[in-house]
Design an enzyme around this catalytic site. Structure first.
Site, PDB file in Angstrom:
ATOM      1  N   ASN A 154      55.266 -33.662 -58.727  1.00 54.23           N
ATOM      2  CA  ASN A 154      55.600 -33.207 -57.369  1.00 54.23           C
ATOM      3  C   ASN A 154      54.887 -33.990 -56.272  1.00 54.23           C
ATOM      4  O   ASN A 154      55.410 -34.138 -55.174  1.00 54.23           O
ATOM      5  CB  ASN A 154      55.405 -31.693 -57.222  1.00 54.23           C
ATOM      6  N   GLU A 252      43.728 -28.253 -61.906  1.00 50.87           N
ATOM      7  CA  GLU A 252      44.431 -27.838 -60.673  1.00 50.87           C
ATOM      8  C   GLU A 252      45.784 -27.325 -61.135  1.00 50.87           C
ATOM      9  O   GLU A 252      46.672 -28.099 -61.468  1.00 50.87           O
ATOM     10  CB  GLU A 252      44.601 -29.037 -59.729  1.00 50.87           C
ATOM     11  N   CYS A 286      52.311 -26.878 -55.019  1.00 53.81           N
ATOM     12  CA  CYS A 286      51.506 -25.792 -55.600  1.00 53.81           C
ATOM     13  C   CYS A 286      50.959 -24.874 -54.523  1.00 53.81           C
ATOM     14  O   CYS A 286      50.564 -23.753 -54.811  1.00 53.81           O
ATOM     15  CB  CYS A 286      50.379 -26.377 -56.426  1.00 53.81           C
ATOM     16  N   GLU A 459      38.916 -30.780 -55.575  1.00 55.79           N
ATOM     17  CA  GLU A 459      39.218 -32.189 -55.349  1.00 55.79           C
ATOM     18  C   GLU A 459      39.139 -32.466 -53.850  1.00 55.79           C
ATOM     19  O   GLU A 459      39.435 -31.592 -53.035  1.00 55.79           O
ATOM     20  CB  GLU A 459      40.616 -32.521 -55.885  1.00 55.79           C
TER      21      GLU A 459
HETATM   22  P1  NAP Z   1      53.507 -29.665 -66.356  1.00 57.17           P
HETATM   23  O1  NAP Z   1      54.748 -29.470 -67.118  1.00 57.17           O
HETATM   24  O2  NAP Z   1      52.285 -28.966 -66.773  1.00 57.17           O
HETATM   25  O3  NAP Z   1      53.275 -31.250 -66.369  1.00 57.17           O
HETATM   26  C1  NAP Z   1      52.198 -31.855 -65.705  1.00 57.17           C
HETATM   27  C2  NAP Z   1      51.727 -33.065 -66.498  1.00 57.17           C
HETATM   28  O4  NAP Z   1      51.284 -32.637 -67.787  1.00 57.17           O
HETATM   29  C3  NAP Z   1      52.798 -34.115 -66.742  1.00 57.17           C
HETATM   30  O5  NAP Z   1      52.210 -35.382 -66.721  1.00 57.17           O
HETATM   31  C4  NAP Z   1      53.267 -33.781 -68.158  1.00 57.17           C
HETATM   32  O6  NAP Z   1      53.778 -34.893 -68.839  1.00 57.17           O
HETATM   33  C5  NAP Z   1      51.963 -33.369 -68.785  1.00 57.17           C
HETATM   34  N1  NAP Z   1      52.102 -32.513 -69.954  1.00 57.17           N
HETATM   35  C6  NAP Z   1      53.029 -31.564 -70.214  1.00 57.17           C
HETATM   36  N2  NAP Z   1      52.777 -30.973 -71.410  1.00 57.17           N
HETATM   37  C7  NAP Z   1      51.665 -31.572 -71.916  1.00 57.17           C
HETATM   38  C8  NAP Z   1      50.907 -31.416 -73.100  1.00 57.17           C
HETATM   39  N3  NAP Z   1      51.227 -30.519 -74.042  1.00 57.17           N
HETATM   40  N4  NAP Z   1      49.820 -32.211 -73.294  1.00 57.17           N
HETATM   41  C9  NAP Z   1      49.476 -33.120 -72.367  1.00 57.17           C
HETATM   42  N5  NAP Z   1      50.159 -33.322 -71.215  1.00 57.17           N
HETATM   43  C10 NAP Z   1      51.231 -32.546 -70.993  1.00 57.17           C
HETATM   44  O7  NAP Z   1      53.681 -29.325 -64.819  1.00 57.17           O
HETATM   45  P2  NAP Z   1      54.847 -29.768 -63.838  1.00 57.17           P
HETATM   46  O8  NAP Z   1      55.995 -28.875 -63.983  1.00 57.17           O
HETATM   47  O9  NAP Z   1      55.096 -31.226 -63.976  1.00 57.17           O
HETATM   48  O10 NAP Z   1      54.125 -29.584 -62.442  1.00 57.17           O
HETATM   49  C11 NAP Z   1      54.301 -28.483 -61.648  1.00 57.17           C
HETATM   50  C12 NAP Z   1      53.113 -27.562 -61.745  1.00 57.17           C
HETATM   51  O11 NAP Z   1      51.955 -28.243 -61.265  1.00 57.17           O
HETATM   52  C13 NAP Z   1      53.251 -26.338 -60.885  1.00 57.17           C
HETATM   53  O12 NAP Z   1      52.819 -25.201 -61.576  1.00 57.17           O
HETATM   54  C14 NAP Z   1      52.320 -26.624 -59.711  1.00 57.17           C
HETATM   55  O13 NAP Z   1      51.855 -25.468 -59.065  1.00 57.17           O
HETATM   56  C15 NAP Z   1      51.245 -27.402 -60.371  1.00 57.17           C
HETATM   57  N6  NAP Z   1      50.502 -28.195 -59.392  1.00 57.17           N
HETATM   58  C16 NAP Z   1      49.237 -27.811 -59.075  1.00 57.17           C
HETATM   59  C17 NAP Z   1      48.520 -28.516 -58.128  1.00 57.17           C
HETATM   60  C18 NAP Z   1      47.125 -28.097 -57.765  1.00 57.17           C
HETATM   61  O14 NAP Z   1      46.442 -28.878 -57.124  1.00 57.17           O
HETATM   62  N7  NAP Z   1      46.671 -26.924 -58.149  1.00 57.17           N
HETATM   63  C19 NAP Z   1      49.099 -29.623 -57.494  1.00 57.17           C
HETATM   64  C20 NAP Z   1      50.398 -29.986 -57.838  1.00 57.17           C
HETATM   65  C21 NAP Z   1      51.090 -29.259 -58.800  1.00 57.17           C
HETATM   66  P3  NAP Z   1      55.365 -35.155 -68.958  1.00 57.17           P
HETATM   67  O15 NAP Z   1      55.855 -35.282 -67.576  1.00 57.17           O
HETATM   68  O16 NAP Z   1      55.432 -36.420 -69.723  1.00 57.17           O
HETATM   69  O17 NAP Z   1      55.928 -33.979 -69.670  1.00 57.17           O
END
Ligand code: NAP
Length: 480
Positions: A154, A252, A286, A459
């Site tokens: 994102n 995060e 997020c 961060e």
């Molecule tokens: P996600 O599915 O958890 O993916 C995030 C990252 O983790 C991607 O690089 C993904 O790789 C990788 N990943 C997924 N499964 C994994 C595993 N089993 N082992 C290691 N790596 C793995 O999250 P998303 O849907 O992309 O992102 C949206 C989420 O991020 C939302 O919940 C949002 O709130 C949160 N977010 C939080 C912040 C904050 O600062 N708190 C900031 C931005 C976003 P692949 O893409 O290759 O699957």
């Protein structure tokens, strides 16, 4: 737009100062029409393991590079990011979908972390703690070592620089695995890091299978710290996988941000604040407002004003300068938004603006719904799309109770002109961040992060550097 014509385009991985390919690849698609932009390598285990070894060797030298030199290289990188802002933003819009004007904003925001930590690199101060006449207590701050980062789609640039810049400033080396949807922004950023002059192995970008790379990062004793931004579900897995090697962790994770609009609020300010926090990146942030609580006296007037703004949003191709809302990242994201809208409407909420989706496109029409209640899905889960549900409340205690009724604790927002109220409510909100009379809280100078299931660590700011430093206590005794 031919993405390969951009001077910062790159589709190979940046590992130990080399651009490398792999036989196996994965496709990178434009979410606008699912067309294939290019492919990136799926690195095999041997290459990933070797990258860790090389990063370990590089770290031994990098930690001894003078802080002034580390700062200078970071500053070079910042200048290059700003010089290539338009090209980087174009790549981001093509692979992620966000409007070009927002993508440019993200590049400036991402670069601001590099600038901030180029300055903080010189300020990793230790301490001398008063003891007694015959001893001295010294506190040194030392680089953690080799770090790994896994980032989401994102914010394809900022989520990388706010980890990499403090790591490099502190004297750590770092390996980044970007989201598979958005690796090209990460690789373009790495191309500029190469031009900035960082030594080989200091900053690396690896693409491929997230589960394999995640396993190698977490199981390796070489990696001393893992910084992850993404869903709470993945964060839980990575935390468990990191336990046997006792890694330092920054997580995060997901949010479910409440916005509290009180009777005393400046209505125009509150409406603009909700527009800023709800609809940026088509609601895929997020810190996006997920639940909007409005006090009864101003409920109708607030909704009327918000409706006009929501209906004025233009949905379209992110490269079109008039676009406010681009495509969502994929079909799954659309279906989740749809599910939340349908659930709310089926349980008695009322549609105010927008309409539900029934085409195959990745578009989602900005939708406003009122009379939402705590039993609806959107009250419990992160929607991650352009859907604004409005809840009514009567008093401050009720608003606080509803706001805190979630496992998440990332961002929250309050709109009130009553000074005592904003202090009371800021104290009462169980969140890592509170925006008062604003919907825009992200800033490289501020500590970004959450509590509860939203994560661990901060961060940005001076605290962001500490995440990449270990404390060493040295006791000098028997001073005569
Ligand atoms: P996600 O599915 O958890 O993916 C995030 C990252 O983790 C991607 O690089 C993904 O790789 C990788 N990943 C997924 N499964 C994994 C595993 N089993 N082992 C290691 N790596 C793995 O999250 P998303 O849907 O992309 O992102 C949206 C989420 O991020 C939302 O919940 C949002 O709130 C949160 N977010 C939080 C912040 C904050 O600062 N708190 C900031 C931005 C976003 P692949 O893409 O290759 O699957």
């Amino acid at each position: 737009m031919d993405i390969t014509s951009l001077s910062v385009f790159e589709n190979r991985c940046w590992v130990n100062g080399q651009w490398i390919s792999a036989q196996e690849t994965l496709e990178v698609k434009n979410p606008l029409d699912n067309s294939i932009l290019t492919t990136v390598p799926v690195l095999d285990d041997v290459v990933i393991e070797q990258a860790l070894l090389d990063a370990e060797i590089a770290q031994k030298k990098w930690k001894n590079v003078a802080t002034g030199e580390r700062s200078r290289l970071l500053r070079n990188w910042f200048d290059l990011l700003i010089q290539h802002q338009d090209e980087l933003a174009t790549i981001m819009t093509l692979e992620q979908g966000k409007p070009f004007k927002e993508a440019k904003g993200e590049i400036a925001y991402a670069a601001s972390y590099v600038e901030w930590f180029s300055e903080e690199a010189k300020r990793a101060y230790g301490d001398i703690i008063p003891s007694n006449a015959t001893s001295e207590i010294l506190v040194f701050k030392e680089a953690v070592g080799v770090c790994a980062a896994i980032t989401p789609w994102n914010f394809p640039a900022a989520m990388i620089t706010r980890k990499v810049a403090p790591a490099l400033a502190a004297g750590c080396t770092i390996l980044v695995k970007p989201a598979s949807e958005t690796p090209l922004t990460a690789l373009a950023i790495a191309k500029l890091a190469e031009r900035a002059g960082f030594p080989a192995g200091v900053f690396n970008v690896l693409t491929g299978s997230s589960t394999r790379i995640g396993q190698i990062f977490t199981q390796s004793p070489i990696v001393k710290k893992l910084s992850f931004t993404g869903s709470t579900e993945t964060g839980v897995k990575l935390m468990a996988q990191s336990a046997p090697t006792i890694k330092k962790l920054s997580l995060e994770l997901g949010g479910n941000a409440p916005v509290l609009v009180f009777n005393s609020a400046n209505l125009d300010q509150a409406v603009q604040g909700v527009m800023d926090t709800k609809f940026r990146n088509a609601g895929q942030t997020c810190v996006c407002a997920n639940r909007i609580y409005v006090q009864s006296e101003i409920y109708d007037a607030f909704i009327e004003k918000l409706k006009v703004k929501v209906e004025a949003l233009k949905v379209g191709n992110g490269l079109d300068p008039d676009t406010d809302i681009g495509p969502l990242i994929n079909r799954k994201a659309i279906l989740k938004v749809e599910e939340h809208i349908q659930d709310a409407l089926s349980k008695g909420a009322i549609l105010v603006a927008g309409k539900t989706q029934n085409s195959d496109a990745n578009w989602c029409v900005p939708t406003l719904v009122k009379d939402v209640t705590q039993d609806m899905l959107c009250a419990k889960e992160e929607t991650f799309g352009p859907f604004a549900p409005i809840f009514k409340f009567e008093n401050e205690a009720q608003a606080l109770a509803m706001s805190n009724d979630t496992e998440f604790g990332l961002a929250s927002y309050v709109f009130t002109q009553d000074m005592n109220q904003f202090i009371r409510v800021s104290r009462g909100l169980e969140y890592g961040m509170v925006g008062v009379n604003t919907g825009l809280i992200s800033n490289a100078a501020a500590p970004f992060g959450g509590v509860k299931s939203s994560g661990i660590g901060r961060e940005g700011s001076k605290y962001g550097l500490d995440e990449y430093l270990e404390i060493k206590y040295v006791c000098i005794g028997n001073i005569s």
